[in-house]
Scaffold this active site. Structure first.
Site, PDB file in Angstrom:
ATOM      1  CG  HIS A 135     181.305  96.571  22.110  1.00  0.00           C
ATOM      2  ND1 HIS A 135     179.848  95.897  22.227  1.00  0.00           N
ATOM      3  CD2 HIS A 135     181.979  95.650  22.649  1.00  0.00           C
ATOM      4  CE1 HIS A 135     179.761  94.711  22.787  1.00  0.00           C
ATOM      5  NE2 HIS A 135     181.239  94.414  23.106  1.00  0.00           N
ATOM      6  CE1 TYR A 187     182.951  93.627  25.016  1.00  0.00           C
ATOM      7  CE2 TYR A 187     181.399  93.233  26.935  1.00  0.00           C
ATOM      8  CZ  TYR A 187     182.071  93.025  25.794  1.00  0.00           C
ATOM      9  OH  TYR A 187     181.045  92.161  24.740  1.00  0.00           O
ATOM     10  CG  HIS A 229     171.181  94.032  24.739  1.00  0.00           C
ATOM     11  ND1 HIS A 229     171.910  92.780  24.947  1.00  0.00           N
ATOM     12  CD2 HIS A 229     172.405  94.825  24.378  1.00  0.00           C
ATOM     13  CE1 HIS A 229     173.171  93.065  25.019  1.00  0.00           C
ATOM     14  NE2 HIS A 229     173.509  94.207  24.563  1.00  0.00           N
ATOM     15  CG  PHE A 230     170.705  99.406  26.600  1.00  0.00           C
ATOM     16  CD1 PHE A 230     170.629  99.859  25.343  1.00  0.00           C
ATOM     17  CD2 PHE A 230     170.261 100.310  27.525  1.00  0.00           C
ATOM     18  CE1 PHE A 230     169.861 100.639  24.572  1.00  0.00           C
ATOM     19  CE2 PHE A 230     169.454 101.393  27.137  1.00  0.00           C
ATOM     20  CZ  PHE A 230     169.211 101.426  25.812  1.00  0.00           C
ATOM     21  CG  HIS A 231     166.917  99.046  30.532  1.00  0.00           C
ATOM     22  ND1 HIS A 231     166.748  99.647  29.060  1.00  0.00           N
ATOM     23  CD2 HIS A 231     166.888 100.317  31.304  1.00  0.00           C
ATOM     24  CE1 HIS A 231     166.512 101.058  29.201  1.00  0.00           C
ATOM     25  NE2 HIS A 231     166.820 101.358  30.540  1.00  0.00           N
ATOM     26  NE  ARG A 245     167.658 102.363  20.938  1.00  0.00           N
ATOM     27  CZ  ARG A 245     169.179 102.427  20.851  1.00  0.00           C
ATOM     28  NH1 ARG A 245     169.848 101.831  19.903  1.00  0.00           N
ATOM     29  NH2 ARG A 245     169.677 103.123  22.237  1.00  0.00           N
ATOM     30  NE  ARG A 246     169.139 106.426  20.909  1.00  0.00           N
ATOM     31  CZ  ARG A 246     170.415 106.439  20.438  1.00  0.00           C
ATOM     32  NH1 ARG A 246     170.637 106.359  19.489  1.00  0.00           N
ATOM     33  NH2 ARG A 246     171.354 106.580  21.659  1.00  0.00           N
TER      34      ARG A 246
HETATM   35 FE1  HAS Z   1     175.324  94.862  24.054  1.00  0.00          FE
HETATM   36  C1  HAS Z   1     173.855  97.360  21.931  1.00  0.00           C
HETATM   37  C2  HAS Z   1     176.177  92.873  21.328  1.00  0.00           C
HETATM   38  C3  HAS Z   1     177.421  92.812  26.179  1.00  0.00           C
HETATM   39  C4  HAS Z   1     175.373  97.283  26.756  1.00  0.00           C
HETATM   40  N1  HAS Z   1     174.822  96.941  24.095  1.00  0.00           N
HETATM   41  C5  HAS Z   1     174.027  97.392  22.915  1.00  0.00           C
HETATM   42  C6  HAS Z   1     173.710  98.947  23.724  1.00  0.00           C
HETATM   43  C7  HAS Z   1     174.049  99.148  24.890  1.00  0.00           C
HETATM   44  C8  HAS Z   1     174.722  97.752  25.210  1.00  0.00           C
HETATM   45  C9  HAS Z   1     174.095 100.205  26.039  1.00  0.00           C
HETATM   46  O1  HAS Z   1     176.173  92.952  18.617  1.00  0.00           O
HETATM   47  C10 HAS Z   1     173.039  99.774  23.026  1.00  0.00           C
HETATM   48  C11 HAS Z   1     173.956 101.062  22.401  1.00  0.00           C
HETATM   49  C12 HAS Z   1     172.937 101.906  21.803  1.00  0.00           C
HETATM   50  O2  HAS Z   1     172.229 102.738  22.173  1.00  0.00           O
HETATM   51  O3  HAS Z   1     172.704 101.796  20.309  1.00  0.00           O
HETATM   52  N2  HAS Z   1     176.421  93.076  23.720  1.00  0.00           N
HETATM   53  C13 HAS Z   1     176.408  92.324  22.545  1.00  0.00           C
HETATM   54  C14 HAS Z   1     177.089  91.243  22.935  1.00  0.00           C
HETATM   55  C15 HAS Z   1     177.527  91.253  24.292  1.00  0.00           C
HETATM   56  C16 HAS Z   1     177.067  92.514  25.007  1.00  0.00           C
HETATM   57  C17 HAS Z   1     177.449  89.818  21.882  1.00  0.00           C
HETATM   58  N3  HAS Z   1     176.087  95.098  26.133  1.00  0.00           N
HETATM   59  C18 HAS Z   1     177.028  94.107  26.757  1.00  0.00           C
HETATM   60  C19 HAS Z   1     177.201  94.637  27.843  1.00  0.00           C
HETATM   61  C20 HAS Z   1     176.743  95.849  28.067  1.00  0.00           C
HETATM   62  C21 HAS Z   1     175.997  96.073  27.021  1.00  0.00           C
HETATM   63  C22 HAS Z   1     178.101  93.932  28.866  1.00  0.00           C
HETATM   64  C23 HAS Z   1     176.790  96.757  29.004  1.00  0.00           C
HETATM   65  C24 HAS Z   1     177.367  96.493  30.517  1.00  0.00           C
HETATM   66  N4  HAS Z   1     175.098  95.092  22.184  1.00  0.00           N
HETATM   67  C25 HAS Z   1     175.372  94.186  21.277  1.00  0.00           C
HETATM   68  C26 HAS Z   1     174.974  94.475  19.727  1.00  0.00           C
HETATM   69  C27 HAS Z   1     174.551  95.835  19.594  1.00  0.00           C
HETATM   70  C28 HAS Z   1     174.568  96.005  21.289  1.00  0.00           C
HETATM   71  C29 HAS Z   1     175.418  93.678  18.371  1.00  0.00           C
HETATM   72  C30 HAS Z   1     173.816  96.735  18.916  1.00  0.00           C
HETATM   73  C31 HAS Z   1     172.287  96.400  18.738  1.00  0.00           C
HETATM   74  C32 HAS Z   1     171.895  97.349  17.641  1.00  0.00           C
HETATM   75  O4  HAS Z   1     171.335  96.886  16.584  1.00  0.00           O
HETATM   76  O5  HAS Z   1     172.026  98.846  17.840  1.00  0.00           O
HETATM   77  C33 HAS Z   1     178.117  90.093  24.888  1.00  0.00           C
HETATM   78  O6  HAS Z   1     179.356  90.824  25.764  1.00  0.00           O
HETATM   79  C34 HAS Z   1     177.322  89.340  26.010  1.00  0.00           C
HETATM   80  C35 HAS Z   1     178.143  88.206  26.521  1.00  0.00           C
HETATM   81  C36 HAS Z   1     177.649  87.789  27.827  1.00  0.00           C
HETATM   82  C37 HAS Z   1     177.153  86.270  27.941  1.00  0.00           C
HETATM   83  C38 HAS Z   1     176.446  85.905  29.116  1.00  0.00           C
HETATM   84  C39 HAS Z   1     177.268  85.411  30.022  1.00  0.00           C
HETATM   85  C40 HAS Z   1     176.658  85.088  31.263  1.00  0.00           C
HETATM   86  C41 HAS Z   1     177.354  85.299  32.600  1.00  0.00           C
HETATM   87  C42 HAS Z   1     176.536  85.205  34.189  1.00  0.00           C
HETATM   88  C43 HAS Z   1     175.702  83.855  33.950  1.00  0.00           C
HETATM   89  C44 HAS Z   1     175.158  83.900  35.439  1.00  0.00           C
HETATM   90  C45 HAS Z   1     175.215  82.853  36.160  1.00  0.00           C
HETATM   91  C46 HAS Z   1     174.633  82.989  37.420  1.00  0.00           C
HETATM   92  C47 HAS Z   1     175.550  81.592  35.534  1.00  0.00           C
HETATM   93  C48 HAS Z   1     177.108  85.473  26.717  1.00  0.00           C
HETATM   94  C49 HAS Z   1     178.626  86.007  32.775  1.00  0.00           C
HETATM   95  C50 HAS Z   1     175.628  82.959  38.589  1.00  0.00           C
HETATM   96  C51 HAS Z   1     175.862  84.413  38.943  1.00  0.00           C
HETATM   97  C52 HAS Z   1     177.114  85.092  38.594  1.00  0.00           C
HETATM   98  C53 HAS Z   1     177.301  86.268  39.250  1.00  0.00           C
HETATM   99  C54 HAS Z   1     178.087  84.753  37.751  1.00  0.00           C
HETATM  100 CU    CU Z   2     178.264  96.536  21.177  1.00  0.00          CU
END
Ligand code: HAS
Ligand code: CU
Length: 583
Positions: A234, A238, A385-387, A448-449
């Site tokens: 995880h 980040y 999600h991760f794309h 997946r996979r």
């Molecule tokens: Fe994730 C699985 C939970 C963020 C990547 N994640 C993955 C996998 C990858 C990945 C590669 O809880 C698969 C791994 C595998 O092969 O099995 N992920 C989260 C949560 C967040 C999160 C809670 N993931 C990421 C980020 C990644 C990433 C960042 C890569 C860079 N993820 C999971 C969980 C799994 C998971 C489980 C396991 C699933 C399973 O069962 O296998 C949090 O960090 C997300 C927080 C973000 C927000 C959005 C805030 C909005 C923002 C911008 C808004 C834009 C606006 C427009 C307002 C709440 C910051 C203006 C523009 C701007 C530029 C600001």
């Molecule tokens: Cu994670």
């Protein structure tokens, strides 16, 4: 301040090499992505089912490990040297870490790509291949070259962090009492998080997986090596996101014509990532047997706290953009949006990345819910999600930033600005189509996979045909976008003029600066200590229970590793000769 190459010619060379390596990895991973998308959606199949897993491993490792991390070490070198306004302490050290990363990734790439051969050669007693996907879960086993390459690559990143810390300590000595410039603060907090997180994966690789692949130990405890992977797995997301955030915090306000809304809030965001990134990894293992529900609940709770730094980021960055728009004459409650430089590929690309990340973040929240995760785990929802996250929030930010960085590190004007704009728009459209369909396919139960996902007695094409067509269409649009990206970069490198018109490498001062934030925020020792305590609390019991239940090196293997056995024998014979037992 001139352009980066004017001010830091030696460092610009390092940053260029890191970026170019990153682009090569992006190209390789992108080709693999197209092959696998057309294959699994049954649009166009020319590989066999086994080769699919070689392609998938190449796609994952080349993109999420190599493309991202080579690019971010370029960004971090730029950020530290620019914000401290000093070159690296010893360019030899800098060249060494980039060399280690390059050698490590080459070794791993050789192991992966050998998997495409009809008869991969056998080296060190095992077949040269690594069809283990980017998570290299045991009992899948790769060739020792893959694990050794991975370990060397990580050591290269450790040395890179030490290089940046050296610059920081030297700067601190010369600027006593000064607050750490924000870009450097962001790099250092990210690297501390990285040092903590990589302890898990380096232990798993050096203590278990590499000896196992060399035949030194007979087997491993898969739950233990998986848990050590997610100890790292995880936080590594980040490690990709935080450099993208560094670019959103430093470049977006600049391109919007404004200034960062709050430096103190940015410091709080990066400290929260430092504290919370590692003690959540078990949220990837909600369905793993052998881990008590209580430990999973702790991971889920920590994960929910982890939404905070990203939500704060959304607020801070939008506030900074609005400030920029109003400096340009933007007015009204939302009318100011019109005043933003939407035609600029750097600005538009990063905004599109942010918007997509909003969706990716919320699908992450779904993942994080223990009960609802049972519905989506190991389905196409997760690649969806991760794309959105690494595949766009990070990758599109890096590509958009390249349109500014490449002129900075070459001194050449960008060629094809309007093509670059089309590229970022196409990426936004392609990912929206593809990731949306992936999420929906996941909810329909598509795994997946899996090379050719079909179920017995289930009319696959009628249920999944339309979604698969959208995944294939979206994936193809992404490849067209990628081709445009490489076209602009190559055109710039080949035909970009050095007419001195590349803008200066300047990061505007924030509206609310470090002087507005409590000095304790810069106390990296304190935050590191708290981060380590949180990791100990989150992982000691789960790891202890996994090891006690399944053993560090599971039952049924010789009490001593096999390589020791013969050595003991030889020693015994030598002693017997020496003492005349044997004539
Ligand atoms: Fe994730 C699985 C939970 C963020 C990547 N994640 C993955 C996998 C990858 C990945 C590669 O809880 C698969 C791994 C595998 O092969 O099995 N992920 C989260 C949560 C967040 C999160 C809670 N993931 C990421 C980020 C990644 C990433 C960042 C890569 C860079 N993820 C999971 C969980 C799994 C998971 C489980 C396991 C699933 C399973 O069962 O296998 C949090 O960090 C997300 C927080 C973000 C927000 C959005 C805030 C909005 C923002 C911008 C808004 C834009 C606006 C427009 C307002 C709440 C910051 C203006 C523009 C701007 C530029 C600001
Ligand atoms: Cu994670």
């Amino acid at each position: 301040m001139g352009t980066y190459i004017d001010d830091f010619p030696a460092e610009a060379k390092i940053v260029r090499s890191a970026f170019y390596t990153s682009f090569v990895m992006l190209a390789l991973g992108g080709i693999a992505g197209l092959i696998q998308t057309l294959h699994r959606t049954d649009v166009f199949r020319f590989i066999d089912g086994d080769t699919y897993y070689t392609v998938l491993t190449a796609h994952g490792v080349f993109l999420v490990i190599a493309f991202t991390i080579f690019f971010l070490v370029g960004v971090f070198t730029w950020a530290v040297t620019t914000s401290l306004d000093r070159g690296v302490e010893n360019i030899r050290v800098t060249q060494t870490w980039l060399g280690l990363m390059t050698v490590g990734s080459l070794l791993a790439a050789i192991a992966i790509l050998a998997g495409f051969m009809e008869e991969p050669p056998s080296i060190l007693g095992s077949e040269l291949s690594a069809d283990v996907l980017f998570t290299f879960y045991a009992p899948l086993q790769a060739h020792p070259l893959f694990y050794a390459g991975f370990a060397i690559f990580i050591v290269g990143t450790w040395l890179a962090g030490a290089d940046w810390f050296r610059s920081y300590f030297a700067w601190k000595k010369e600027n006593p009492g000064e607050r750490t410039p924000l870009p450097t603060f962001m790099v250092l907090t990210t690297m501390i998080m990285w040092y903590i997180a990589t302890l898990g994966i380096v232990t798993s690789v050096l203590v278990f997986l590499l000896p196992w692949s060399l035949g030194i130990i007979e087997s491993v405890n898969p739950t233990l090596t998986r848990t050590l992977f997610w100890f790292f797995g995880h936080p590594v997301v980040y490690f990709w996101l935080m450099p993208a955030y560094l670019l959103w915090y430093t470049m977006l306000p600049k391109f919007a014509g404004g200034r960062l809304f709050s430096d103190p809030l940015a410091r709080v965001v990066f400290i929260l990532f430092l504290l919370l990134s590692t003690p959540v990894g078990i949220h990837h293992q909600y369905l793993d047997p052998g881990i008590a529900e209580g430990f999973k609940f702790v991971a889920m709770t920590n994960t929910m706290f982890l939404l905070l730094p990203s939500l704060l980021t959304a607020f801070t960055v939008v506030a900074s953009i609005e400030h920029g728009a109003r400096q340009r004459g933007g007015e009204g409650r939302l009318g100011w949006l019109k005043a933003l430089p939407w035609k600029d590929p750097v600005f538009a690309g990063m905004i599109f990345a942010g918007l997509i990340f909003a969706a990716g973040g919320f699908s992450g929240m779904i993942n994080a819910g223990m009960n609802i995760n049972y519905l989506v785990h190991n389905t196409m929802w997760v690649p969806g999600h991760f794309h959105l996250t690494v595949g766009t929030a990070v990758a599109l930010t890096f590509m958009a930033a390249s349109y500014w960085f490449v002129p900075q590190v070459t001194g050449k004007q960008l060629v094809g600005r309007s093509v670059a704009f089309v590229q970022v728009v196409l990426w936004f459209v392609g990912i929206t189509i593809m990731a949306n369909a992936m999420h929906r396919a996941g909810l329909e139960g598509q795994p997946r996979r899996t090379a050719e996902p079909e179920y017995e007695f289930f009319e696959w094409s009628s249920a999944m045909g339309e979604l698969n067509a959208q995944i294939a269409l979206g994936g193809t649009i992404l490849v067209v976008s990628l081709l445009l990206f490489f076209a602009v970069i190559l055109a710039t490198l080949i035909a970009g003029s050095r007419d001195g018109s590349v803008e200066d490498n300047v990061i505007p001062e924030p509206l609310s600066g470090p002087e507005d934030s409590p000095a304790v925020l810069d106390n990296l020792k304190l935050w590191t200590a708290i981060a380590v305590v949180l990791v100990i609390l989150a992982y000691t019991l789960p790891l202890a229970s996994i090891a006690s239940r399944g053993g560090l090196v599971p039952e049924g293997m010789p009490t001593r590793p096999m390589v020791v056995e013969p050595l003991v024998l030889y020693a015994q014979v030598a002693v017997d000769y020496a003492t005349g037992v044997i004539a």
